[in-house]
Design a protein around this motif. Structure first.
Motif, PDB file in Angstrom:
ATOM      1  N   GLU A  61      -2.376   4.154   7.547  1.00  0.00           N
ATOM      2  CA  GLU A  61      -0.632   4.024   7.050  1.00  0.00           C
ATOM      3  C   GLU A  61      -0.065   4.621   5.949  1.00  0.00           C
ATOM      4  OE1 GLU A  61       2.705   0.765   8.028  1.00  0.00           O
ATOM      5  OE2 GLU A  61       0.105   0.381   8.603  1.00  0.00           O
ATOM      6  N   ILE A  62      -0.727   3.790   4.896  1.00  0.00           N
ATOM      7  CA  ILE A  62       0.008   4.288   3.138  1.00  0.00           C
ATOM      8  C   ILE A  62      -0.735   4.760   2.443  1.00  0.00           C
ATOM      9  CG2 ILE A  62       0.009   2.285   1.541  1.00  0.00           C
ATOM     10  CD1 ILE A  62      -0.571  -0.348   3.059  1.00  0.00           C
ATOM     11  N   ALA A  63      -1.898   5.397   2.653  1.00  0.00           N
ATOM     12  CA  ALA A  63      -2.670   6.387   1.297  1.00  0.00           C
ATOM     13  C   ALA A  63      -1.700   8.080   2.226  1.00  0.00           C
ATOM     14  CB  ALA A  63      -3.689   6.690   1.842  1.00  0.00           C
ATOM     15  N   GLN A  64      -1.202   7.680   3.524  1.00  0.00           N
ATOM     16  CA  GLN A  64      -0.123   9.556   3.513  1.00  0.00           C
ATOM     17  C   GLN A  64       1.508   9.231   3.228  1.00  0.00           C
ATOM     18  OE1 GLN A  64      -1.816  11.035   7.059  1.00  0.00           O
ATOM     19  NE2 GLN A  64      -4.097  10.711   6.595  1.00  0.00           N
ATOM     20  N   VAL A 123      -1.515  -2.438  -5.221  1.00  0.00           N
ATOM     21  CA  VAL A 123      -2.587  -3.215  -4.559  1.00  0.00           C
ATOM     22  C   VAL A 123      -2.846  -3.053  -3.453  1.00  0.00           C
ATOM     23  CG1 VAL A 123      -2.988  -5.676  -5.128  1.00  0.00           C
ATOM     24  CG2 VAL A 123      -1.850  -4.640  -6.505  1.00  0.00           C
ATOM     25  N   THR A 124      -2.393  -2.947  -2.264  1.00  0.00           N
ATOM     26  CA  THR A 124      -2.554  -2.706  -1.400  1.00  0.00           C
ATOM     27  C   THR A 124      -3.365  -1.513  -1.144  1.00  0.00           C
ATOM     28  OG1 THR A 124      -0.311  -3.916  -0.108  1.00  0.00           O
ATOM     29  CG2 THR A 124      -1.808  -2.486   1.050  1.00  0.00           C
ATOM     30  N   VAL A 125      -3.051  -0.366  -1.119  1.00  0.00           N
ATOM     31  CA  VAL A 125      -3.537   1.297  -1.329  1.00  0.00           C
ATOM     32  C   VAL A 125      -4.726   0.553  -2.143  1.00  0.00           C
ATOM     33  CG1 VAL A 125      -3.509   3.188  -1.802  1.00  0.00           C
ATOM     34  CG2 VAL A 125      -1.740   2.216  -1.109  1.00  0.00           C
ATOM     35  N   THR A 126      -5.163   0.481  -3.421  1.00  0.00           N
ATOM     36  CA  THR A 126      -6.454   0.444  -4.187  1.00  0.00           C
ATOM     37  C   THR A 126      -7.208  -0.891  -3.807  1.00  0.00           C
ATOM     38  OG1 THR A 126      -4.322   0.336  -6.269  1.00  0.00           O
ATOM     39  CG2 THR A 126      -7.181  -0.361  -6.579  1.00  0.00           C
ATOM     40  N   ILE A 127      -7.123  -1.425  -2.778  1.00  0.00           N
ATOM     41  CA  ILE A 127      -8.084  -2.203  -2.221  1.00  0.00           C
ATOM     42  C   ILE A 127      -8.243  -1.887  -1.203  1.00  0.00           C
ATOM     43  CG2 ILE A 127      -7.507  -4.416  -0.728  1.00  0.00           C
ATOM     44  CD1 ILE A 127      -6.757  -6.318  -3.060  1.00  0.00           C
ATOM     45  N   THR A 128      -7.472  -0.836  -0.320  1.00  0.00           N
ATOM     46  CA  THR A 128      -8.102  -0.263   0.645  1.00  0.00           C
ATOM     47  C   THR A 128      -9.520   0.553   0.507  1.00  0.00           C
ATOM     48  OG1 THR A 128      -5.676  -1.024   2.038  1.00  0.00           O
ATOM     49  CG2 THR A 128      -6.713   0.700   2.839  1.00  0.00           C
ATOM     50  N   GLU A 129      -8.604   1.646  -0.961  1.00  0.00           N
ATOM     51  CA  GLU A 129      -9.799   2.275  -0.815  1.00  0.00           C
ATOM     52  C   GLU A 129     -11.040   1.573  -1.609  1.00  0.00           C
ATOM     53  OE1 GLU A 129      -6.784   5.645  -3.680  1.00  0.00           O
ATOM     54  OE2 GLU A 129      -7.555   4.033  -4.439  1.00  0.00           O
ATOM     55  N   ILE A 130     -10.866   0.918  -2.238  1.00  0.00           N
ATOM     56  CA  ILE A 130     -12.112  -0.394  -2.838  1.00  0.00           C
ATOM     57  C   ILE A 130     -12.784  -0.499  -1.231  1.00  0.00           C
ATOM     58  CG2 ILE A 130     -13.410  -2.169  -3.777  1.00  0.00           C
ATOM     59  CD1 ILE A 130     -10.943  -1.762  -5.430  1.00  0.00           C
TER      60      ILE A 130
END
Length: 740
Positions: free
Chosen positions: A19-22, A53-60
């Motif tokens: 949902e967020i990364a795109q 932060v939300t996107v970065t945590i999802t990537e981690i």
């Protein structure tokens, strides 16, 4: 409309990523907009940061789930950021109680530090979780130092933000040290034994892995079929009939043995679509990628395409003994010893590992697609269905593949595309587990069962039975299979973990088993006296290197929230917002240097290493502020020691081109090598020049020089291309230049 809380409520991160990364920065802020009325004006400056932060945590989370190596280290960091995610959820839910924090400038600055730290953790995990990135760490101790620093920085940042997160205790720190030690021991063991093109003769990570990754990206972006085709076309006159006709010269009507440059090859009929069609471009790209995989020593070598008797063909390495399925079908169990089975299992594992390290999936792992050479070396073949990790799968004839298909794929058979689950390396691990069973029993799994029966059996979490005496060897082999075919994908081991277990089993029961040993040919010596050590310029140095003015950012570029006009009765002074580093770099690129300088200086005060580098660059060039090259060099060194490739190169050249800065050859080479291994194309070109010509009194090392030169050329460094062509004209083996 989603609120902040709805975005954070995604526990496993998968939905959040899609949902967020795109989503654009503006759209993200709209999603968070409903929270503004609740939080008030004080929280507005934090909303873009929370989105990042939300996107970065999802990537981690994604990196941890797909990690190929150092899983324990990744897990330790993953657990920390999950705690941080929970703390942010709590902060958002209790906005009223935390309103005073949102009004404080030091709290805003601490949050910026937190954002930068999460990105550093993400980048570190991305590096250590795959060999291509792990290679940049020259020593294992550097990995341990970086892990310890990130863990310490995390604890201090959590304290600054007053997050209710348990700070690492002495016991936790001990567990962390043990995790790091065990991971580094495992990866050393892996590199010492894997071979297969993944490592060099001295057990170092091969640069071939990075070359293939770069070629893959270039091919994906290439729209010219003719250019792609030129990399694999073989003149028909180079294919000849063998001198010694044999009974197995023709196989399956479509495969024939020929000679190519005095080597035995297999020519296989190829249905080649019209080059002008999308299918034609697709096939051309796939064949180009296939050619790039030829360095995998447990993958059947693909030489190119040609024409035989008017028919398009693919030209492969000849495998005298045919497929592993054909071999085990006609071989009695007594004639197929466990020593050979283990050896072949390891060969196949090496082939899959090579693919996974280059971020490719075979999609059809079974004995039918493994070929045997005359001296019983197993090699992966049939890459018709192969795709990159993130590419869409191709429709297949399910009946042929069903016994090896992972349950998560079986579960969604026949559904609409939008409901299908992706094929991942965990699916491949399952298939490999089924192959190990097939190899051990010398028959196709679930023989005699219908497709519907197989599907029902597997989805009921049942598997094939084991029909052998459970001696110690068979017990170990059985455990490996059971680990690989577990129903829950996350519980399946990585291919490197399977390799280590199989290797341990082989060493225990067959200690005299032959270890693969490959020695590449040494190219002749060469002198190119005309080439000189170049001082990098901005357009040359930073092309495709990190966050630079010559590279489009792939990060979310979120605009700042504009606070409403101030009124006399407002009770607080809004915090001073700082634009993101990406926005600062964009400002530099558009020649708004005042804006860029303010951004770089502000983030540098918060110890952001990338900003420290840019601040040093402005001081070096005298942009906006007066030149101060001594201070710039200090900043370059600080950023260089924090892993910034551009800073490492700049600091190295500070010693060459600056008055008042003493030249130190060892220090120069140290930072130049760090920058080169960190991916900087100009550093690679200059390092190659040093090695090839013995500059600065450095002993010549032609093999290393060519290696770095190829990597620079693949990143479109023009001087590297010219030097490679000059070397080739002098008879030096510089590899295939068609891809450069």
């Amino acid at each position: 409309m989603a609120t902040v809380d709805s975005v954070f409520s995604v526990a496993d991160g998968v939905t959040a990523m899609s949902e967020i990364a795109q989503t654009s920065g503006v759209d993200l802020l709209k999603k968070f907009g409903s929270a503004v009325s609740v939080a008030g004006d004080a929280v507005k400056p934090f909303l873009p940061l929370i989105a990042v932060v939300t996107v970065t945590i999802t990537e981690i989370i994604r990196i941890y789930d797909t990690a190929q190596h150092n899983k324990r280290m990744c897990g330790a960091m993953h657990d920390r950021v999950i705690m941080a995610q929970a703390a942010i959820k709590l902060l958002e839910r209790r906005q009223k109680e935390n309103e005073e924090k949102f009004k404080q400038q030091n709290y805003y600055d601490a949050f910026l530090k937190f954002v930068a730290l999460l990105k550093k953790i993400r980048d570190f995990l991305q590096d250590v979780s795959q060999l291509k990135g792990f290679k940049k760490f020259k020593e294992a101790s550097a990995v341990e130092i970086m892990f310890t620093k990130l863990a310490s920085d995390f604890d201090s940042t959590m304290s600054l933000l007053h997050f209710a997160v348990a700070i690492s205790t002495e016991d936790q720190q001990k567990l962390d040290r043990e995790a790091v030690t065990k991971d580094l021991e495992d990866i050393k063991n892996y590199l010492d034994n894997i071979a297969g093109g993944i490592t060099t003769m001295d057990h170092k990570i091969s640069s071939v892995l990075e070359e293939i990754s770069i070629i893959k990206d270039k091919v994906a972006a290439n729209k010219s079929v003719d250019k792609l085709s030129s990399t694999y076309e073989i003149p028909p006159e180079d294919l000849n009939d063998p001198f010694d006709p044999r009974a197995n010269d023709s196989r399956d009507k479509d495969i024939t043995r020929k000679l190519y440059k005095f080597q035995e090859v297999a020519v296989k009929k190829l249905a080649l679509p019209d080059k002008k069609t999308d299918d034609g471009l697709k096939v051309a790209k796939e064949l180009t990628i296939l050619k790039s995989l030829q360095e995998g020593q447990r993958i059947i070598k693909f030489y190119g395409t040609s024409v035989v008797d008017g028919t398009p063909v693919m030209v492969f390495e000849w495998a005298e003994k045919g497929s592993l399925k054909d071999y085990y079908s006609v071989t009695k169990p007594v004639d197929f010893p466990w020593e050979l089975k283990l050896k072949l299992a390891l060969d196949i594992c090496r082939g899959i590992a090579f693919l996974h390290e280059t971020r490719y999936l075979h999609h059809d792992i079974r004995c039918q697609n493994v070929l045997l050479t005359d001296d019983f070396v197993a090699k992966l073949a049939n890459f018709k269905l192969s795709r990159g990790f993130n590419d869409k799968s191709t429709a297949i004839k399910i009946f042929d593949h069903l016994p090896w298909l992972a349950p998560e794929k079986l579960r969604v058979l026949g559904r609409e595309d939008k409901e299908r689950v992706p094929y991942t390396q965990k699916c491949e691990i399952y298939s490999y587990g089924m192959l190990l069973w097939e190899l051990g029993h010398q028959r196709i799994p679930y023989k005699g069962m219908t497709p519907n029966q197989i599907e029902a059996h597997v989805l009921a979490d049942k598997r094939e039975s084991f029909q052998w005496d459970l001696g110690q060897l068979q017990q170990g082999y059985t455990k490996i299979i059971r680990d690989a075919w577990q129903g829950e994908p996350r519980l399946r081991p990585t291919i490197s973990e399977l390799f280590l277990e199989l290797n341990k089993l082989q060493k225990k029961h067959f200690p005299d088993a032959r270890t693969p040993n490959f020695k590449p040919a040494t190219p002749p010596a060469v002198e190119i006296s005309a080439l000189s050590l170049d001082t990098p310029v901005l357009g040359d140095t930073y092309k495709n290197a990190g966050d630079s003015p010559h590279r489009k950012s792939v990060s979310l570029n979120l605009p700042s929230c504009d606070l409403p006009p101030e009124f006399e009765f407002e009770l607080f002074v809004p915090v001073e917002e700082i634009i993101s580093l990406d926005e600062g770099i964009t400002a530099h690129r558009t020649n708004d240097k005042e804006k860029a300088w303010k951004c770089f200086e502000a983030h540098a005060k918060l110890d952001n290493p990338q900003a420290i580098y840019w601040k040093g660059y402005y001081l070096w060039e005298g942009y906006v502020v007066a030149k101060d090259r001594k201070k710039a060099a200090e900043l370059f060194k600080k950023a260089a020691d924090d892993g910034i490739a551009d800073a490492q190169l700049r600091y190295a050249f500070c010693m060459v081109n600056s008055e008042g800065i003493k030249f130190d050859k060892e220090l120069f080479m140290h930072y130049l090598i760090l920058s080169a291994d960190n991916g900087n194309p100009s550093a690679r070109y200059n390092l190659a020049d040093v090695y090839l010509n013995g500059k600065l009194g450095i002993p010549k090392n032609e093999q290393e020089g060519v290696r770095y030169l190829r990597l620079a050329a693949l990143k479109d460094q023009p001087k590297a291309r010219d030097m490679l062509r000059a070397l080739k004209e002098k008879g030096v083996d510089v590899g295939d230049l068609n891809d450069l």
